[in-house]
Design a protein around this motif. Sequence first.
Motif, mmCIF file in Angstrom:
data_model
loop_
_atom_site.group_PDB
_atom_site.id
_atom_site.type_symbol
_atom_site.label_atom_id
_atom_site.label_comp_id
_atom_site.label_asym_id
_atom_site.label_seq_id
_atom_site.Cartn_x
_atom_site.Cartn_y
_atom_site.Cartn_z
ATOM 1 N N ALA A 83 71.635 31.987 23.409
ATOM 2 C CA ALA A 83 72.901 31.347 23.029
ATOM 3 C C ALA A 83 74.089 32.143 23.578
ATOM 4 O O ALA A 83 75.030 31.571 24.160
ATOM 5 C CB ALA A 83 72.989 31.224 21.513
ATOM 6 N N TRP A 84 74.069 33.458 23.375
ATOM 7 C CA TRP A 84 75.149 34.291 23.891
ATOM 8 C C TRP A 84 75.197 34.267 25.414
ATOM 9 O O TRP A 84 76.278 34.252 26.020
ATOM 10 C CB TRP A 84 75.003 35.734 23.391
ATOM 11 C CG TRP A 84 75.305 35.918 21.937
ATOM 12 C CD1 TRP A 84 74.434 36.256 20.950
ATOM 13 C CD2 TRP A 84 76.575 35.765 21.295
ATOM 14 N NE1 TRP A 84 75.069 36.322 19.737
ATOM 15 C CE2 TRP A 84 76.391 36.032 19.923
ATOM 16 C CE3 TRP A 84 77.854 35.433 21.751
ATOM 17 C CZ2 TRP A 84 77.426 35.974 19.000
ATOM 18 C CZ3 TRP A 84 78.896 35.381 20.832
ATOM 19 C CH2 TRP A 84 78.691 35.648 19.474
ATOM 20 N N SER A 86 74.357 31.806 27.272
ATOM 21 C CA SER A 86 74.929 30.514 27.666
ATOM 22 C C SER A 86 76.452 30.551 27.589
ATOM 23 O O SER A 86 77.145 30.018 28.472
ATOM 24 C CB SER A 86 74.386 29.395 26.770
ATOM 25 O OG SER A 86 72.991 29.259 26.925
#
Length: 243
Positions: A83-84, A86
């Motif tokens: 997530a980070w 991305s």
Amino acid sequence: MTGVPASSAAGGSSQAKGAPVPSGSDASGASAGARSPRGGKIAAAAVNQASVWNVANLLTMLRLLLVPGFVALMLADGGYDPAWRSLAWAAFAIAMITDLFDGHLARTYNLVTDFGKIADPIADKAIMGAALICLSALGDLPWWVTGVILGRELGITLLRFLVIRYGVIPASRGGKLKTLTQGVAVGMYVLALTGWLATLRFWVMAAAVVLTVVTGLDYIRQAIVLRRQGIAERQAALEEKEA
């Protein structure tokens, strides 16, 4: 002035010499009055174009501000959270897109400033260097790849300054392709890709490294030719002056 009757010409001449001319119809005054507002607008436009706070420079400033944000997102939670990563990719992509537009806007709308000339290449190198160093620090990219790319970029930038007294080395198509390939390759490494996409990014990065080296050698060749031509022209001018 063919086709103009002599009487008309004479009448016009006598009017110019003897007849009083109303102040409102003074040709020079009218012309000056017409030029003054327009000249003021042109001068104001020139001042606005030369301002540091134009859209091209604002995009460059945005790219500089994105660098620490990108690093923070890239290294968040150990640097391996998809997530980070991305979000870090989104910051990197925005930086690359602004790089495409700020130079084009500056040249098209005459927004080139001394600040932009200095800040634009710094912003380009900063975001790419930050991405490469982060990837190598996390073990995703070999350090030699980072060394080759950053060494080439810094070396060519220094070379441009060394030969600027003889002329400017223009950006080549190969150089533009190199920049695009580097951006795509690094962006793919920033993302947490697996499977065939991970294999594809390896080959894209390999192409980027090859283009980096080849275009770097071409710039060195151009710099040598430019320096020789500049020295020859100066020597010829000196000999002509002495003769």
